[in-house]
Design a protein around this motif. Structure first.
Motif, short mmCIF file in Angstrom:
data_model
loop_
_atom_site.label_atom_id
_atom_site.label_comp_id
_atom_site.label_asym_id
_atom_site.label_seq_id
_atom_site.Cartn_x
_atom_site.Cartn_y
_atom_site.Cartn_z
N GLU A 415 -22.24 -38.50 -65.84
CA GLU A 415 -21.26 -37.45 -66.06
C GLU A 415 -21.43 -36.75 -67.42
OE1 GLU A 415 -18.38 -34.74 -65.54
OE2 GLU A 415 -19.27 -36.07 -64.03
N PRO A 416 -21.65 -37.47 -68.53
CA PRO A 416 -21.83 -36.77 -69.82
C PRO A 416 -23.06 -35.86 -69.82
CG PRO A 416 -21.30 -39.07 -70.19
CD PRO A 416 -21.60 -38.94 -68.73
N HIS A 432 -28.39 -23.01 -76.67
CA HIS A 432 -28.46 -23.62 -77.99
C HIS A 432 -27.61 -24.89 -78.05
CE1 HIS A 432 -29.77 -19.49 -78.78
NE2 HIS A 432 -30.41 -19.97 -79.82
N ARG A 433 -28.10 -25.84 -78.82
CA ARG A 433 -27.34 -27.08 -78.99
C ARG A 433 -25.96 -26.80 -79.55
NH1 ARG A 433 -25.44 -29.94 -82.54
NH2 ARG A 433 -26.30 -28.58 -84.15
N GLN A 437 -22.29 -27.86 -78.01
CA GLN A 437 -21.30 -28.63 -78.77
C GLN A 437 -19.96 -27.91 -78.83
OE1 GLN A 437 -21.91 -31.96 -80.67
NE2 GLN A 437 -19.87 -31.63 -79.83
N ALA A 438 -20.01 -26.57 -78.98
CA ALA A 438 -18.77 -25.80 -79.03
C ALA A 438 -18.04 -25.83 -77.70
CB ALA A 438 -19.07 -24.36 -79.43
N LEU A 439 -18.79 -25.86 -76.60
CA LEU A 439 -18.17 -25.85 -75.27
C LEU A 439 -17.82 -27.26 -74.79
CD1 LEU A 439 -20.34 -23.13 -73.47
CD2 LEU A 439 -18.21 -22.87 -74.75
N ALA A 440 -18.32 -28.26 -75.47
CA ALA A 440 -17.98 -29.65 -75.12
C ALA A 440 -17.63 -30.40 -76.39
CB ALA A 440 -19.15 -30.32 -74.39
N PRO A 441 -16.54 -30.04 -77.07
CA PRO A 441 -16.21 -30.63 -78.37
C PRO A 441 -15.93 -32.13 -78.27
CG PRO A 441 -14.39 -29.31 -77.55
CD PRO A 441 -15.54 -29.03 -76.65
N GLU A 443 -17.69 -34.22 -76.64
CA GLU A 443 -18.94 -34.96 -76.52
C GLU A 443 -19.52 -35.20 -77.93
OE1 GLU A 443 -21.59 -37.17 -75.69
OE2 GLU A 443 -20.76 -36.38 -73.80
N THR A 444 -19.66 -36.47 -78.29
CA THR A 444 -20.12 -36.83 -79.63
C THR A 444 -21.62 -37.07 -79.70
OG1 THR A 444 -19.66 -39.16 -79.21
CG2 THR A 444 -17.88 -37.83 -80.20
N GLN A 445 -22.31 -37.04 -78.55
CA GLN A 445 -23.74 -37.35 -78.52
C GLN A 445 -24.51 -36.25 -77.80
OE1 GLN A 445 -24.76 -41.54 -77.66
NE2 GLN A 445 -22.55 -41.87 -77.42
N VAL A 446 -24.27 -34.99 -78.19
CA VAL A 446 -24.93 -33.87 -77.52
C VAL A 446 -26.45 -33.97 -77.62
CG1 VAL A 446 -25.31 -31.37 -77.62
CG2 VAL A 446 -22.99 -32.29 -77.68
N THR A 447 -26.96 -34.28 -78.81
CA THR A 447 -28.41 -34.36 -78.99
C THR A 447 -29.00 -35.45 -78.11
OG1 THR A 447 -28.21 -33.57 -81.26
CG2 THR A 447 -30.26 -34.69 -80.66
N THR A 448 -28.33 -36.59 -78.02
CA THR A 448 -28.80 -37.68 -77.16
C THR A 448 -28.81 -37.25 -75.70
OG1 THR A 448 -27.92 -39.31 -78.70
CG2 THR A 448 -28.38 -40.05 -76.44
N ARG A 449 -27.76 -36.57 -75.29
CA ARG A 449 -27.70 -36.10 -73.89
C ARG A 449 -28.81 -35.10 -73.60
NH1 ARG A 449 -24.69 -40.37 -73.04
NH2 ARG A 449 -22.57 -40.21 -73.87
N LEU A 450 -29.05 -34.21 -74.54
CA LEU A 450 -30.12 -33.23 -74.34
C LEU A 450 -31.48 -33.91 -74.26
CD1 LEU A 450 -28.87 -30.42 -76.75
CD2 LEU A 450 -29.10 -30.23 -74.26
N ALA A 451 -31.69 -34.93 -75.07
CA ALA A 451 -32.95 -35.68 -74.99
C ALA A 451 -33.11 -36.31 -73.61
CB ALA A 451 -33.00 -36.74 -76.08
N ALA A 452 -32.02 -36.83 -73.06
CA ALA A 452 -32.07 -37.42 -71.72
C ALA A 452 -32.41 -36.36 -70.68
CB ALA A 452 -30.74 -38.08 -71.38
#
Length: 942
Positions: A415-416, A432-433, A437-441, A443-452
């Protein structure tokens, strides 16, 4: 999701003839059997209503073949009921729904249509909707029926009778790169030709989504040692013309060496307020590419490109010389449908079965490989996505469509991860990251999710558009679409608004920020409206941004894109108010492209404005309509246009809206130009320019310079006024008027080099010299007294006019006059016949044709008729216009007729009038020539 409604038929009659306990047992068996079938095919029984079963496929989890599963269940349910001694009718339909938080209740049009299809079915019949059929057509036997008139639907609904489901999908026919040898060779050969011949080559790879256009280009470029810059066209609606050009220019990070070209590029990049034109931008871009050659420019998704951008590409390919360039473009087939003459297309077809099989490889079982090959139909994206799913689940089922496959892939995400992907999809194919982040405030691990998501091969890192941020690109636009389509409309509206706010805070470097912010606000407005919750303040914000983008497009003469942007802005505010300036500006621009369409818009806006009680706005609208009719073959009176504008002026002054005042003064300038009242034209044009500047625009399409040259203002004053507005004009745009004024002062050593340099620039920029440029060159030759040269330029002017299918009556009359003085009377007579054959509402033909005909009649000895015509021309020029050239030249022509008649004193009087006009205008060479004629006549009379 796909909905299935099944209703037992004849249950009322059955209740009357069967014992209640027996009936209850029968219904229990019926419900149990239906639930068993639905669940075995992966569906969920949402509810039982009486003796009806409502089942859904795709809630809570989307599968790639939900529609096919529902059809299989429907056929099995239909065939199982006779053994229970009952019959049924079934309806199946696919579409978007909204579910509750626990997914226990689905609502939406797809559900409603499924229910209506069930009600329309005959006992023992399964009817499926068109959305379902489009997903399963290769896997079922179905018969079309007459469209159904269903309750709640305004139009008949297409439907199909489902007969059976095939045991396997009958589709003929990928993650490694295979095949495409011919296509790779063609791209390589184009680059080789560009290098060997120092020329520009254009190659456009055309193919359906997912067929491998981007991969082909990537493989081709990997074998070429050359500098590459890239741009892409955005699917952000109409009006974003130069986005791909700006992307390429920014990557080159240098300006052209030519100062005028550099100015045009600065204007394009938003680094200068000086206006420019589409032709200047195309020329400047071409010069930049040539200076940076050897170079390859890659442009993606050009099927979304504005006409102006496509023209730029073609012009670059045709006009670029002396430098090795390759324009390598990608497009879907819509490009060729839209522009059938688009050059140098390379059609990319699906992979043949044997190559598709090679692409799949041995990483899956033979059975799965066979099913992927059949379903993919040679589409490489389908194959690569299917292999990605198979790597995570060996038992994965093969979907019937690529869209279903992508939806199923997204449903497998945590889900994240899915939330991050969906937020990215709101921005677009590149995101853009920081935006995520602005649209999912939360979510504290945006960079991790993007890497996944990168590991899942759904996105990949890309160059950021915004400094200080990280950029990502969806691996394919269809993946972005699948993520976006999964968002409910209410959430889309909220996310688009929040993204627009975020971009406004951080997107200063974006040249077309207004277009993009306006688009996202417009999307939010649209979803609010569809949900029955219109947001007026949001509509106003969106309209303001789109209007600002439209006005900037006007500044650079991108009229087609500007018309679209202003029309979109008008449509946003129209439901709650009428923006007169916006509506009429949009209509004015539309009329420059299509007179009929523009007039229809202006008439509709005028009615709305009048109904709203805006009297001065209604007068402006009526004036625009009347003026437009003059140039569409209709009837109209310029004097009425002037009267309406003058009556509206005090009301508009009190209102103080600079946009409306600019439009009013533009109409007055146009009307004055029509009458050749050049002093009024110049005054109105100056007012229009001032109000345009107050409104924040730098529009420059007025007749100011021409009016100053043709009208009564002395040359020195005209030059001073041209200097005063020079900062509002694009570099070089005033060179021809300046050259004419220099010639009037007798400075031909400065005038000709300036005029010829500008003409050469126009030829280089557009491939042709404009009608206006030929007219100025002819004028300078007339001032110098070189009639042969003046005739050459006027003939060239007529050719330019003919290319755009506009009558050239006035220009032909002018040329006929000059030919008479050269003794070429037969040519002059032919031109006059052509000029007279075209009705002309203005004064130009009446003046110039009458003068030229007078000279012809004098040559034939018909002196009485010649004098009458010459005096008519003098009177028309003097009483109906303030065109000094017409007034002075008609007097010279009258003098020629009178001299031939032996009436020297009267000829001298006419020449004296012409001399006074030339001296007043400070046209020194013309004054000197007339003095010589006067002296010559005096001596002859003497």
């Amino acid at each position: 999701m796909t909905a299935l409604f099944c209703d037992m038929t004849g249950s009322t009659t059955l209740g009357e003839s069967v014992d209640p306990e027996a009936l209850r047992a029968l219904l229990t068996r019926y419900f149990e059997r239906m639930r068993e079938i639905v669940e075995r095919h992966g569906g969920t029984v949402e509810k039982f209503i009486g003796d009806a079963v409502v089942a859904v496929f795709g809630v809570p989890v989307v599968r790639e073949d939900d529609a096919l599963r529902a059809c299989r269940a429907a056929v099995e349910m239909r065939d199982a009921l006779p053994e229970l001694g009952v019959n049924c009718r079934i309806g199946v339909n696919t579409g978007e729904v909204v579910t509750t938080a626990d997914e226990s209740l689905a609502t939406g049009d797809a559900m409603n249509v499924a229910a209506r299809l069930e009600q329309a079915a005959q006992p023992g019949e399964v009817l499926i909707g068109e959305p379902t059929f489009s997903l399963v057509r290769e896997a079922v036997v179905a018969e079309p029926i007459d469209p159904l008139s269903l309750k709640g639907k305004a139009e008949p609904v297409p439907a199909f009778r489902l007969v059976s489901v095939l045991a396997s999908v009958e589709r003929s026919h990928v993650s490694r790169f295979v095949g495409r040898e011919r296509e790779l060779a063609l791209i390589g050969e184009a680059w080789q030709r560009a290098q060997e011949q120092s020329r520009c080559e254009l190659v456009t790879v055309v193919g359906e989504a997912g067929v491998g256009k981007s991969r082909l280009v990537s493989e081709a470029l990997s074998a070429i040692d050359a500098r590459v810059v890239r741009g892409r066209c955005l699917p952000y609606g109409d009006g974003i013309t130069y986005w791909p050009v700006v992307e390429a220019v920014k990557q080159l990070a240098v300006l052209p060496s030519d100062p005028v070209a550099a100015s045009a590029i600065r204007s394009l990049l938003g680094e200068s307020d000086v206006g420019t034109s589409g032709d200047e931008i195309a020329w400047a871009f071409r010069k930049l590419l040539e200076e940076q050659a050897p170079l390859i420019c890659v442009f993606d998704d050009i099927q979304w490109g504005e006409e102006t951008f496509l023209d730029l590409l073609e012009a670059t390919a045709l006009l670029s010389t002396g430098a090795p360039l390759l324009l390598l473009c990608m497009a879907r087939p819509e490009l060729v449908e839209r522009r059938s003459s688009w050059p140098a297309t390379l059609q990319l077809d699906p992979l043949p079965p044997e190559q598709a099989d090679v692409m799949i490889g041995d990483e899956v079982t033979p059975e799965l490989r066979k099913r992927i090959t059949q379903a993919a139909a040679g589409n490489p994206l389908f194959i690569s996505e299917m292999l990605a799913m198979a790597a995570e689940n060996a038992e994965v089922e093969v979907p019937p469509t690529l869209k279903a496959l992508l939806a199923a892939r997204l449903d497998q995400l945590d889900e994240p991860e899915r939330r991050v992907l969906e937020r990215g999809s709101v921005e677009g194919e590149i995101f853009h990251r920081g935006a995520v982040q602005a649209l999912a405030p939360e979510e504290t691990q945006v960079t991790t999710r993007l890497a996944a998501l990168v590991r899942h091969q759904l996105v990949r890192p890309d160059r950021a558009q915004l400094a200080g941020d990280d950029g990502y690109r969806f691996r394919h636009l269809l993946i972005r679409d699948a993520a976006y389509d999964s968002l409910p409309k209410a959430l889309r509206a909220d996310l688009h608004t929040r993204f627009a706010d975020w971009l406004d805070e951080r997107g200063d470097a974006l040249v077309e920020r207004d277009e993009i912010v306006g688009y996202h606000l417009e999307q939010a407005c649209r979803y609010h409206a569809e949900l029955g919750q219109p947001d007026i303040s949001l509509a106003e914000r969106a309209a303001a941004r789109l209007a600002a983008a439209g006005h900037r497009a006007v500044d650079r003469q991108g009229y087609r894109g500007a018309a679209v942007l202003l029309d979109r802005a008008s449509a946003l505010v129209r439901p709650h108010r009428t923006d007169v300036a916006l509506e009429l500006e949009s209509a004015w621009l539309a009329a420059s492209l299509d007179v009929r369409s523009g007039l229809e818009r202006a008439e509709a806006a005028t009615e709305r404005v009048g109904a709203a009680g805006d009297h001065s706005g209604a007068m402006l609208g009526k004036a625009l309509v009347l003026y437009g009719r003059l140039f569409s073959g209709g009837t109209g009176a310029v004097d009425e246009v002037i009267a309406l504008c003058r009556a509206a002026l005090p009301l508009e002054d009190d209102r103080g809206d600079p946009r409306r005042l600019a439009l009013l003064w533009e109409l007055l300038a146009a009307a004055a130009n029509f009458h050749q009242q050049n002093d009024d034209d110049a005054e109105a044009s100056l007012h229009a320019l001032n109000y345009q500047r107050l409104a924040g625009n730098s529009r420059s399409e007025t007749w100011l310079e021409t009016a100053l040259i043709l009208g009564p203002r002395p040359a020195d004053e005209a030059m001073r006024m041209i200097d005063e507005v020079a900062g509002w004009r694009p570099p070089g745009s005033q060179d021809l008027p300046r050259a004419a004024l220099l010639a009037m002062r007798g400075h031909f050593d400065e005038a000709w080099p300036l005029a010829e340099a500008r003409s050469s620039h126009l030829r280089e920029a557009t491939g042709n010299i404009s009608q206006e440029a030929h007219r100025y060159l002819s004028l300078i030759a007339e001032i110098e007294g070189d009639r042969e040269r003046a005739c050459e330029y006027t003939a060239a002017e007529i050719e330019v006019i003919a290319r755009v299918a506009i009558p050239a009556a006035t220009a032909k009359s002018r040329l006929a006059r000059e030919l008479c003085y050269l003794g070429r009377f037969d040519e002059a007579e032919r031109l006059l016949e052509e000029a007279r054959a075209v009705p002309s509402p203005g004064s130009g033909v009446r003046v110039t044709a009458a003068s030229a005909e007078a000279l012809l009649l004098a040559e034939h000895g018909e002196l009485e008729r010649a004098e009458a015509l010459a005096r008519t021309a003098v009177a028309t020029a003097e009483t109906r216009t303030d065109n000094i050239w017409w007034q002075a030249q008609t007097l010279e022509d009258l003098a020629s007729v009178l001299e031939r008649a032996g009436r020297t004193d009267e000829a001298l009087a006419a020449l004296g009038g012409a001399l006074a006009l030339w001296e007043r205008k400070q046209c020194l060479p013309c004054a000197a020539r007339v003095r010589e004629q006067i002296d010559s006549l005096d001596v002859a009379a003497g």
